[in-house]
Design a protein around this motif. Structure first.
Motif, PDB file in Angstrom:
ATOM      1  N   VAL A   7     -16.582   0.689   4.071  1.00  0.00           N
ATOM      2  CA  VAL A   7     -16.248  -0.413   4.967  1.00  0.00           C
ATOM      3  C   VAL A   7     -15.662  -1.545   4.130  1.00  0.00           C
ATOM      4  CG1 VAL A   7     -17.150  -2.126   6.584  1.00  0.00           C
ATOM      5  CG2 VAL A   7     -18.035   0.222   6.619  1.00  0.00           C
ATOM      6  N   TYR A   8     -14.473  -1.952   4.515  1.00  0.00           N
ATOM      7  CA  TYR A   8     -13.810  -3.095   3.888  1.00  0.00           C
ATOM      8  C   TYR A   8     -14.031  -4.297   4.789  1.00  0.00           C
ATOM      9  CZ  TYR A   8     -10.918  -0.544   0.442  1.00  0.00           C
ATOM     10  OH  TYR A   8     -10.462   0.183  -0.618  1.00  0.00           O
ATOM     11  N   ARG A   9     -14.361  -5.423   4.186  1.00  0.00           N
ATOM     12  CA  ARG A   9     -14.523  -6.664   4.940  1.00  0.00           C
ATOM     13  C   ARG A   9     -13.435  -7.649   4.507  1.00  0.00           C
ATOM     14  NH1 ARG A   9     -19.539  -4.591   4.334  1.00  0.00           N
ATOM     15  NH2 ARG A   9     -20.669  -4.342   6.283  1.00  0.00           N
ATOM     16  N   TYR A  10     -12.650  -8.077   5.487  1.00  0.00           N
ATOM     17  CA  TYR A  10     -11.619  -9.076   5.241  1.00  0.00           C
ATOM     18  C   TYR A  10     -11.199  -9.700   6.555  1.00  0.00           C
ATOM     19  CZ  TYR A  10      -8.614  -5.098   6.454  1.00  0.00           C
ATOM     20  OH  TYR A  10      -8.047  -4.013   7.065  1.00  0.00           O
ATOM     21  N   PRO A  11     -10.731 -10.921   6.501  1.00  0.00           N
ATOM     22  CA  PRO A  11     -10.276 -11.551   7.741  1.00  0.00           C
ATOM     23  C   PRO A  11      -8.920 -10.991   8.138  1.00  0.00           C
ATOM     24  CG  PRO A  11      -9.994 -13.056   5.905  1.00  0.00           C
ATOM     25  CD  PRO A  11     -10.681 -11.835   5.366  1.00  0.00           C
ATOM     26  N   ASP A  12      -8.798 -10.549   9.371  1.00  0.00           N
ATOM     27  CA  ASP A  12      -7.537 -10.022   9.874  1.00  0.00           C
ATOM     28  C   ASP A  12      -6.484 -11.121   9.826  1.00  0.00           C
ATOM     29  OD1 ASP A  12      -5.943  -8.000  10.924  1.00  0.00           O
ATOM     30  OD2 ASP A  12      -6.228  -8.756  12.964  1.00  0.00           O
ATOM     31  N   GLY A  13      -5.303 -10.768   9.363  1.00  0.00           N
ATOM     32  CA  GLY A  13      -4.211 -11.728   9.311  1.00  0.00           C
ATOM     33  C   GLY A  13      -4.147 -12.533   8.031  1.00  0.00           C
ATOM     34  N   ASP A  14      -5.093 -12.357   7.110  1.00  0.00           N
ATOM     35  CA  ASP A  14      -5.039 -13.042   5.820  1.00  0.00           C
ATOM     36  C   ASP A  14      -3.700 -12.717   5.152  1.00  0.00           C
ATOM     37  OD1 ASP A  14      -5.464 -12.750   2.721  1.00  0.00           O
ATOM     38  OD2 ASP A  14      -6.985 -14.181   3.376  1.00  0.00           O
ATOM     39  N   VAL A  23       1.371  -1.410   0.243  1.00  0.00           N
ATOM     40  CA  VAL A  23       0.956  -0.632  -0.947  1.00  0.00           C
ATOM     41  C   VAL A  23      -0.451  -0.071  -0.758  1.00  0.00           C
ATOM     42  CG1 VAL A  23       2.541  -1.656  -2.620  1.00  0.00           C
ATOM     43  CG2 VAL A  23       0.328  -2.739  -2.215  1.00  0.00           C
ATOM     44  N   HIS A  24      -1.294  -0.770  -0.001  1.00  0.00           N
ATOM     45  CA  HIS A  24      -2.612  -0.240   0.352  1.00  0.00           C
ATOM     46  C   HIS A  24      -2.439   1.049   1.154  1.00  0.00           C
ATOM     47  CE1 HIS A  24      -6.535   0.053   2.353  1.00  0.00           C
ATOM     48  NE2 HIS A  24      -5.919  -0.092   3.522  1.00  0.00           N
ATOM     49  N   ARG A  25      -1.536   1.040   2.116  1.00  0.00           N
ATOM     50  CA  ARG A  25      -1.310   2.230   2.939  1.00  0.00           C
ATOM     51  C   ARG A  25      -0.684   3.364   2.130  1.00  0.00           C
ATOM     52  NH1 ARG A  25       0.227  -0.537   8.727  1.00  0.00           N
ATOM     53  NH2 ARG A  25      -1.932  -1.065   9.268  1.00  0.00           N
ATOM     54  N   GLU A  26       0.152   3.030   1.155  1.00  0.00           N
ATOM     55  CA  GLU A  26       0.683   4.060   0.250  1.00  0.00           C
ATOM     56  C   GLU A  26      -0.455   4.702  -0.545  1.00  0.00           C
ATOM     57  OE1 GLU A  26       3.755   2.447  -2.252  1.00  0.00           O
ATOM     58  OE2 GLU A  26       4.961   1.841  -0.533  1.00  0.00           O
ATOM     59  N   PHE A  27      -1.394   3.875  -0.998  1.00  0.00           N
ATOM     60  CA  PHE A  27      -2.561   4.387  -1.716  1.00  0.00           C
ATOM     61  C   PHE A  27      -3.359   5.326  -0.823  1.00  0.00           C
ATOM     62  CE2 PHE A  27      -7.158   3.803  -2.415  1.00  0.00           C
ATOM     63  CZ  PHE A  27      -7.270   4.425  -3.642  1.00  0.00           C
ATOM     64  N   GLU A  64     -16.676   4.853  -5.525  1.00  0.00           N
ATOM     65  CA  GLU A  64     -16.323   3.481  -5.940  1.00  0.00           C
ATOM     66  C   GLU A  64     -15.190   3.495  -6.949  1.00  0.00           C
ATOM     67  OE1 GLU A  64     -20.609   1.224  -5.374  1.00  0.00           O
ATOM     68  OE2 GLU A  64     -20.123   2.092  -7.323  1.00  0.00           O
ATOM     69  N   GLN A  65     -15.257   4.393  -7.904  1.00  0.00           N
ATOM     70  CA  GLN A  65     -14.212   4.482  -8.924  1.00  0.00           C
ATOM     71  C   GLN A  65     -12.869   4.811  -8.275  1.00  0.00           C
ATOM     72  OE1 GLN A  65     -14.876   7.516 -11.886  1.00  0.00           O
ATOM     73  NE2 GLN A  65     -13.459   6.545 -13.310  1.00  0.00           N
ATOM     74  N   LEU A  66     -12.880   5.705  -7.301  1.00  0.00           N
ATOM     75  CA  LEU A  66     -11.659   6.051  -6.590  1.00  0.00           C
ATOM     76  C   LEU A  66     -11.111   4.841  -5.830  1.00  0.00           C
ATOM     77  CD1 LEU A  66      -9.656   8.264  -5.634  1.00  0.00           C
ATOM     78  CD2 LEU A  66     -11.248   8.661  -3.724  1.00  0.00           C
ATOM     79  N   MET A  67     -11.977   4.166  -5.081  1.00  0.00           N
ATOM     80  CA  MET A  67     -11.524   3.044  -4.262  1.00  0.00           C
ATOM     81  C   MET A  67     -11.212   1.796  -5.088  1.00  0.00           C
ATOM     82  SD  MET A  67     -11.183   4.603  -1.543  1.00  0.00           S
ATOM     83  CE  MET A  67     -10.651   3.263  -0.486  1.00  0.00           C
ATOM     84  N   ASP A  68     -11.671   1.751  -6.326  1.00  0.00           N
ATOM     85  CA  ASP A  68     -11.288   0.663  -7.231  1.00  0.00           C
ATOM     86  C   ASP A  68      -9.786   0.682  -7.528  1.00  0.00           C
ATOM     87  OD1 ASP A  68     -13.864  -0.321  -7.403  1.00  0.00           O
ATOM     88  OD2 ASP A  68     -14.269   0.525  -9.390  1.00  0.00           O
ATOM     89  N   PHE A  72      -5.911  -3.443  -2.630  1.00  0.00           N
ATOM     90  CA  PHE A  72      -6.771  -4.490  -2.069  1.00  0.00           C
ATOM     91  C   PHE A  72      -7.896  -4.837  -3.039  1.00  0.00           C
ATOM     92  CE2 PHE A  72      -6.139  -3.734   2.818  1.00  0.00           C
ATOM     93  CZ  PHE A  72      -4.876  -4.303   2.743  1.00  0.00           C
ATOM     94  N   THR A  73      -8.483  -3.842  -3.664  1.00  0.00           N
ATOM     95  CA  THR A  73      -9.561  -4.088  -4.629  1.00  0.00           C
ATOM     96  C   THR A  73      -9.001  -4.674  -5.918  1.00  0.00           C
ATOM     97  OG1 THR A  73     -10.829  -2.249  -3.704  1.00  0.00           O
ATOM     98  CG2 THR A  73     -11.478  -3.018  -5.875  1.00  0.00           C
ATOM     99  N   GLN A  74      -7.930  -4.089  -6.406  1.00  0.00           N
ATOM    100  CA  GLN A  74      -7.350  -4.557  -7.669  1.00  0.00           C
ATOM    101  C   GLN A  74      -6.892  -6.006  -7.595  1.00  0.00           C
ATOM    102  OE1 GLN A  74      -4.371  -1.580  -8.571  1.00  0.00           O
ATOM    103  NE2 GLN A  74      -5.877  -0.350  -9.677  1.00  0.00           N
ATOM    104  N   GLU A  75      -6.414  -6.429  -6.440  1.00  0.00           N
ATOM    105  CA  GLU A  75      -5.954  -7.812  -6.260  1.00  0.00           C
ATOM    106  C   GLU A  75      -7.075  -8.760  -5.836  1.00  0.00           C
ATOM    107  OE1 GLU A  75      -2.845  -9.174  -6.762  1.00  0.00           O
ATOM    108  OE2 GLU A  75      -2.153  -7.267  -7.586  1.00  0.00           O
ATOM    109  N   GLY A  76      -8.262  -8.228  -5.583  1.00  0.00           N
ATOM    110  CA  GLY A  76      -9.414  -9.068  -5.247  1.00  0.00           C
ATOM    111  C   GLY A  76      -9.328  -9.758  -3.905  1.00  0.00           C
ATOM    112  N   VAL A  77      -8.669  -9.119  -2.926  1.00  0.00           N
ATOM    113  CA  VAL A  77      -8.503  -9.781  -1.634  1.00  0.00           C
ATOM    114  C   VAL A  77      -9.592  -9.442  -0.622  1.00  0.00           C
ATOM    115  CG1 VAL A  77      -6.008 -10.001  -1.928  1.00  0.00           C
ATOM    116  CG2 VAL A  77      -6.939  -8.000  -0.746  1.00  0.00           C
ATOM    117  N   LEU A  78     -10.418  -8.459  -0.922  1.00  0.00           N
ATOM    118  CA  LEU A  78     -11.494  -8.103   0.004  1.00  0.00           C
ATOM    119  C   LEU A  78     -12.621  -9.117  -0.075  1.00  0.00           C
ATOM    120  CD1 LEU A  78     -11.734  -4.262  -0.661  1.00  0.00           C
ATOM    121  CD2 LEU A  78     -10.581  -5.424   1.237  1.00  0.00           C
ATOM    122  N   HIS A  79     -13.252  -9.363   1.042  1.00  0.00           N
ATOM    123  CA  HIS A  79     -14.437 -10.224   1.058  1.00  0.00           C
ATOM    124  C   HIS A  79     -15.701  -9.426   0.840  1.00  0.00           C
ATOM    125  CE1 HIS A  79     -12.432 -13.801   3.312  1.00  0.00           C
ATOM    126  NE2 HIS A  79     -11.821 -13.475   2.211  1.00  0.00           N
TER     127      HIS A  79
END
Length: 95
Positions: A7-14, A23-27, A64-68, A72-79
């Motif tokens: 589960v990813y937590r982030y505000p929609d529209g950020d 690039v997230h969808r490409e991943f 976790e290693q895979l999703m790292d 989104f994770t690499q750029e630190g945008v997830l809450h």
């Protein structure tokens, strides 16, 4: 196979989420091609669910290693991110 819910937590529209979404969808597409992604998509309220299948006795640390590697994770945008093992009792994905 071992299954995981992520589960990813982030505000929609950020703006950073919007900027990185392609690039997230490409991943995610690459995970699907590799047979590791079962499904992904938004949940009501702005979060998202990703369902993974990994081989053998994979662990949460493996997931976790895979999703790292996700931009989104690499750029630190997830809450927040929560990865848990999942035991699908009725499994439509297994042959």
């Amino acid at each position: 196979m071992t299954y995981f819910s992520c589960v990813y937590r982030y505000p929609d529209g950020d703006e950073n989420i919007v900027r990185l979404r392609p690039v997230h969808r490409e991943f995610l597409a690459s995970l699907k091609e590799d047979g590791k992604l079962i499904a992904s998509g938004p949940l009501t309220g702005g979060d998202a669910l990703i369902v993974l299948q990994l081989p053998g006795e994979a662990t949460v640390a493996d997931a976790e290693q895979l999703m790292d590697q996700d931009p989104f994770t690499q750029e630190g945008v997830l809450h927040g991110r929560e990865i848990r093992p999942w035991n699908p009792v009725i499994n439509v994905w297994e042959n």
